[in-house]
Design an enzyme around this catalytic site. Structure first.
Site, PDB file in Angstrom:
ATOM      1  N   TRP A 111      -2.884  -2.740  -1.429  1.00  0.00           N
ATOM      2  CA  TRP A 111      -2.472  -4.121  -1.702  1.00  0.00           C
ATOM      3  C   TRP A 111      -3.244  -4.956  -0.686  1.00  0.00           C
ATOM      4  O   TRP A 111      -3.005  -4.858   0.524  1.00  0.00           O
ATOM      5  CB  TRP A 111      -0.967  -4.252  -1.506  1.00  0.00           C
ATOM      6  N   GLU A 163      17.569 -17.930  -6.744  1.00  0.00           N
ATOM      7  CA  GLU A 163      17.204 -16.602  -7.244  1.00  0.00           C
ATOM      8  C   GLU A 163      16.729 -16.682  -8.701  1.00  0.00           C
ATOM      9  O   GLU A 163      15.770 -16.002  -9.083  1.00  0.00           O
ATOM     10  CB  GLU A 163      18.408 -15.647  -7.099  1.00  0.00           C
ATOM     11  N   LYS A 208       6.467  -4.462  -3.932  1.00  0.00           N
ATOM     12  CA  LYS A 208       7.900  -4.136  -3.947  1.00  0.00           C
ATOM     13  C   LYS A 208       8.454  -4.087  -2.537  1.00  0.00           C
ATOM     14  O   LYS A 208       9.569  -4.517  -2.283  1.00  0.00           O
ATOM     15  CB  LYS A 208       8.086  -2.779  -4.648  1.00  0.00           C
ATOM     16  N   LYS A 232      13.090 -15.384  -9.764  1.00  0.00           N
ATOM     17  CA  LYS A 232      12.889 -14.357 -10.803  1.00  0.00           C
ATOM     18  C   LYS A 232      11.897 -14.841 -11.839  1.00  0.00           C
ATOM     19  O   LYS A 232      10.985 -14.129 -12.234  1.00  0.00           O
ATOM     20  CB  LYS A 232      14.226 -14.076 -11.464  1.00  0.00           C
ATOM     21  N   CYS A 270       0.826  -1.223   0.000  1.00  0.00           N
ATOM     22  CA  CYS A 270       0.000   0.000   0.000  1.00  0.00           C
ATOM     23  C   CYS A 270       0.851   1.261   0.000  1.00  0.00           C
ATOM     24  O   CYS A 270       1.937   1.295   0.584  1.00  0.00           O
ATOM     25  CB  CYS A 270      -0.880   0.036   1.226  1.00  0.00           C
ATOM     26  N   ASN A 304      -1.860   2.074   6.030  1.00  0.00           N
ATOM     27  CA  ASN A 304      -0.957   0.961   5.691  1.00  0.00           C
ATOM     28  C   ASN A 304      -0.716   0.186   6.974  1.00  0.00           C
ATOM     29  O   ASN A 304      -0.541   0.795   8.032  1.00  0.00           O
ATOM     30  CB  ASN A 304       0.408   1.459   5.215  1.00  0.00           C
ATOM     31  N   GLY A 305      -0.621  -1.142   6.864  1.00  0.00           N
ATOM     32  CA  GLY A 305      -0.370  -1.951   8.052  1.00  0.00           C
ATOM     33  C   GLY A 305      -1.562  -2.834   8.337  1.00  0.00           C
ATOM     34  O   GLY A 305      -2.467  -2.973   7.509  1.00  0.00           O
ATOM     35  N   HIS A 352      17.374 -36.212  -4.375  1.00  0.00           N
ATOM     36  CA  HIS A 352      16.509 -36.516  -3.227  1.00  0.00           C
ATOM     37  C   HIS A 352      15.101 -35.968  -3.428  1.00  0.00           C
ATOM     38  O   HIS A 352      14.480 -35.493  -2.478  1.00  0.00           O
ATOM     39  CB  HIS A 352      17.134 -35.952  -1.951  1.00  0.00           C
ATOM     40  N   GLU A 382       8.313 -15.089 -10.348  1.00  0.00           N
ATOM     41  CA  GLU A 382       7.723 -13.779 -10.028  1.00  0.00           C
ATOM     42  C   GLU A 382       7.081 -13.134 -11.254  1.00  0.00           C
ATOM     43  O   GLU A 382       6.015 -12.545 -11.155  1.00  0.00           O
ATOM     44  CB  GLU A 382       8.811 -12.826  -9.511  1.00  0.00           C
ATOM     45  N   ARG A 425       5.168  -0.098  -6.150  1.00  0.00           N
ATOM     46  CA  ARG A 425       5.162  -0.892  -4.924  1.00  0.00           C
ATOM     47  C   ARG A 425       4.255  -2.110  -5.041  1.00  0.00           C
ATOM     48  O   ARG A 425       4.365  -3.038  -4.251  1.00  0.00           O
ATOM     49  CB  ARG A 425       4.672  -0.027  -3.752  1.00  0.00           C
TER      50      ARG A 425
HETATM   51  C1  G6P Z   1       9.399  -8.240  -1.758  1.00  0.00           C
HETATM   52  C2  G6P Z   1       9.973  -7.841  -3.107  1.00  0.00           C
HETATM   53  C3  G6P Z   1      11.268  -8.601  -3.356  1.00  0.00           C
HETATM   54  C4  G6P Z   1      12.248  -8.365  -2.213  1.00  0.00           C
HETATM   55  C5  G6P Z   1      11.620  -8.710  -0.859  1.00  0.00           C
HETATM   56  C6  G6P Z   1      12.501  -8.236   0.287  1.00  0.00           C
HETATM   57  O1  G6P Z   1       8.989  -9.564  -1.788  1.00  0.00           O
HETATM   58  O2  G6P Z   1       9.044  -8.111  -4.133  1.00  0.00           O
HETATM   59  O3  G6P Z   1      11.849  -8.168  -4.572  1.00  0.00           O
HETATM   60  O4  G6P Z   1      13.380  -9.147  -2.408  1.00  0.00           O
HETATM   61  O5  G6P Z   1      10.364  -8.039  -0.716  1.00  0.00           O
HETATM   62  O6  G6P Z   1      12.561  -6.845   0.247  1.00  0.00           O
HETATM   63  P1  G6P Z   1      13.760  -5.973   0.757  1.00  0.00           P
HETATM   64  O7  G6P Z   1      13.349  -4.565   0.430  1.00  0.00           O
HETATM   65  O8  G6P Z   1      13.834  -6.199   2.239  1.00  0.00           O
HETATM   66  O9  G6P Z   1      14.972  -6.410   0.051  1.00  0.00           O
END
Ligand code: G6P
Length: 609
Positions: free
Chosen positions: A74, A482, A604, A486, A2, A98-99, A505, A489, A27
């Site tokens: 969000w 990672e 984000k 990626k 949010c 927010n929260g 395994h 996502e 975000r």
């Molecule tokens: C969200 C974002 C990711 C990020 C993660 C941790 O899930 O979409 O891209 O890696 O938060 O965020 P930070 O700001 O703590 O790296």
């Protein structure tokens, strides 16, 4: 996640509200709304989906006013529809939040008995109802606002309007970030993200935990959690706080992938002095006795960078390095012990679980040092830690982290080298060789980006598949995690990252000709063993994409595709291997037509736990 904006000026603020909401689109959100307080009282307009839907509705509304609040939501409580979108209104009060309000059910039950009607499924709607109730029994609006805050359990950043006082903008912060802004024209702002105020505010001030207040006619009244007045301390808006657009790239993610050589250059400029490493905002790290244990806490992509650093640090320092996701660490009663260094790793510096893990650590062992490595120097993590190493990646707008991840790897590799040298585990010439290789890596990444087309031939392999598997060993095992993250996502394809040696395994059962397997096999990390794993999946019909720095003459001739990377050293190899994996995820997502920069459901910056 949010986004909040509030604005108060001597003109209609609707344009300001919308431009700030647009800045916060990155975000991640699923509905939006604004409320303005004008001659006709509170007027709110809300829409499900993207901001364009809100803009359309606003054109057909008479919503206007010199003070207003706005929100991109969000969804947490209740589906992403117009009714659940913020602002929420009740009897002359409007709130954006927010929260998460943890005692919302209890408050809602009590307020319902008292005659309040609820329309949404949100936790937030209790806030304006509670405020409205308190206002009816008190002439002192500030006391009512404070009382309302004291009744809320959980986390909040709030901006609010109260009809009874039409020229005031209200705010409060506990657990979720909020900052204030002002400009030379006397306009005042409240926002959850400094980016929202780019182009609006000249000066900003971050609220601390529990602070609240209001602004009216250029005068700010700010109080601490106990209601004691505090004086404002303004700082100049950092010049880098701006979203400079896509610069001709198709998406922010693509632009950010291509910015990576410049990011690495900035990091080396910031932390290398000819042939030594210096850390200006955490000098103690290289001066004080070495810790006996290191704990690295992070979430998402940042967690993957932390996992790679564990290999680097343990190899040289011979101290135990524990890496955990913040949401687990904070609830598992961790045994911390003395002489333990905490490193929190984060792009945003506002991830709720990472922040709470830091607070738990500081509360439990106040004598231990806590360092944060993050991209936002003014963030809550940076302000609450004993030292900061800034990532210098610049604002990252694409939800899928790319350049911040590379920056994290680069900074962590420099920290590992500096600590290894300080511990006497790496001599000066070896350190200098590694630093020289970091400088070469800038050009090597540029070369990789210039040959980005090499990944295109692999895209058809992802057109009718049931998933993808990424395998790696050593510091490139987290890179497999990672690479899979990626891909999932932004392409919405199921993907798993696995330690290549662990593949037998379980995941081997998934292998067939409809499962592309990306094998990360640089010469640095157990090449022979990884190639054996490659043979094992190949023997079962998998379509293998090999990512390697082997010379062309040594390439196996029976894999489906090869992504070639230049040869790096023990530290820089993961930085190089990351590039084709980012490009692969990006191109697969393009081929699937997904919303690359704002993939569905993702945020984000995750500011709720
Ligand atoms: C969200 C974002 C990711 C990020 C993660 C941790 O899930 O979409 O891209 O890696 O938060 O965020 P930070 O700001 O703590 O790296």
């Amino acid at each position: 996640m949010c986004g909040i904006i509030g604005a108060l000026a001597d003109r209609d603020v609707q344009r300001n509200l919308l431009s700030a909401l647009q800045q916060m689109e990155y975000r991640g959100y699923d509905s939006a709304g604004i409320c303005q307080l004008g001659n006709d009282g509170l007027q709110a307009v809300k829409a499900a989906g993207k901001l364009a839907n809100l803009r359309d509705k606003l054109q057909r509304s008479s919503c206007c006013g010199h003070v207003g609040i706005g929100h991109t939501r969000w969804a947490t409580h209740g589906e992403p529809n117009e009714i659940n979108a913020h602002p929420h209104l009740a009897a002359g009060c409007a709130i954006v939040h927010n929260g998460i309000i943890e005692n919302h059910a209890e408050l809602r039950a009590r307020l319902t008995v008292a005659g309040h009607n609820f329309h949404s499924q949100t936790d937030t709607e209790v806030i304006p109802n509670l405020l409205a109730e308190l206002i009816t029994s008190s002439d002192d609006l500030a006391a009512a606002w404070h009382h309302m805050l004291q009744s809320l359990e959980g986390a909040y950043a709030l901006a609010g309007l109260i009809e009874a006082c039409p020229a005031r903008l209200w705010f409060a912060r506990k657990g979720s970030p909020l900052l204030l802004g002002r400009n030379r024209d006397g306009a005042a702002f409240v926002a959850s993200d400094a980016l929202a105020l780019a182009g609006l505010a000249d000066e900003i001030m971050y609220l601390r935990e529990g602070e609240w207040g209001y602004v009216e006619a250029g005068s700010w009244q700010i109080f601490d959690a106990d209601g004691q007045p505090i004086s404002a301390s303004w700082e100049i808006m950092p010049p880098a706080t701006a979203n400079s657009g896509k610069d001709g790239f198709r998406h922010y993610m693509e632009k950010e992938i291509y910015e990576q050589p410049a990011v690495l250059q900035r990091i080396l400029d910031a932390y290398l002095d000819v042939d030594t490493i210096h850390l200006p905002d955490a000098p103690w790290l290289l001066n004080e006795p070495l810790p006996q244990r290191i704990v690295i806490i992070a979430c998402g992509t940042s967690y993957h960078a932390a996992l790679t650093a564990r290999y680097w640090l343990e190899r040289y320092l011979k101290v135990s390095v524990e890496v955990d996701v913040a949401s687990e660490y904070r609830y598992r009663n961790p045994v911390i012990g003395e002489q333990t260094l905490l490193i929190t790793l984060s792009q945003s510096g506002e991830t709720a679980d990472t922040l709470e893990a830091l607070r738990l650590f500081k509360r439990t062992t106040p004598h231990n040092r806590a360092l944060t490595i993050c991209n936002v120097a003014s963030s809550s993590l940076a302000r609450e830690s004993d030292g900061l190493i800034e990532l210098h990646a610049g604002p990252e707008i694409g939800v899928a982290s790319t350049k911040a991840y590379l920056a994290q790897l680069a900074v962590l590799s420099l920290v590992s080298i500096a600590l290894a040298h300080r511990a006497g585990a790496m001599d000066t010439p070896t350190m200098q060789q590694h630093l020289a290789q970091h400088r070469r890596t800038i050009d090597q990444i540029s070369e990789l980006l210039a040959s980005a087309a090499q990944v295109n031939s692999a895209i058809p392999l992802f057109s009718h598949v049931h998933g993808a598997l990424f395998l790696g060993r050593g510091p490139c095992y987290p890179l497999a995690l990672e690479g899979a993250l990626k891909l999932k996502e932004i392409s919405y394809l199921h993907a798993e990252g696995y330690a290549a040696g662990e593949m037998k395994h379980g995941p081997i059962a998934l292998i067939d000709s409809n499962l592309p397997v990306i094998v990360i096999a640089p010469q640095q990390y157990h090449l022979d063993k990884v190639l054996s794993n490659l043979r094992e999946v190949q023997a079962r019909g998998a379509k293998v994409i090999l990512l390697t720095d082997l010379r062309q003459s040594d390439w196996p001739d029976d894999v489906c595709r090869i992504f070639a990377i230049p040869e790096g050293d023990y530290f820089t190899t993961p930085l190089l291997a990351a590039i084709p994996l980012q490009l692969l995820a990006y191109e697969v997502a393009l081929s699937k037509g997904t919303d690359v920069d704002q993939p569905r459901n993702l945020a984000k910056s995750v500011t709720v736990e």
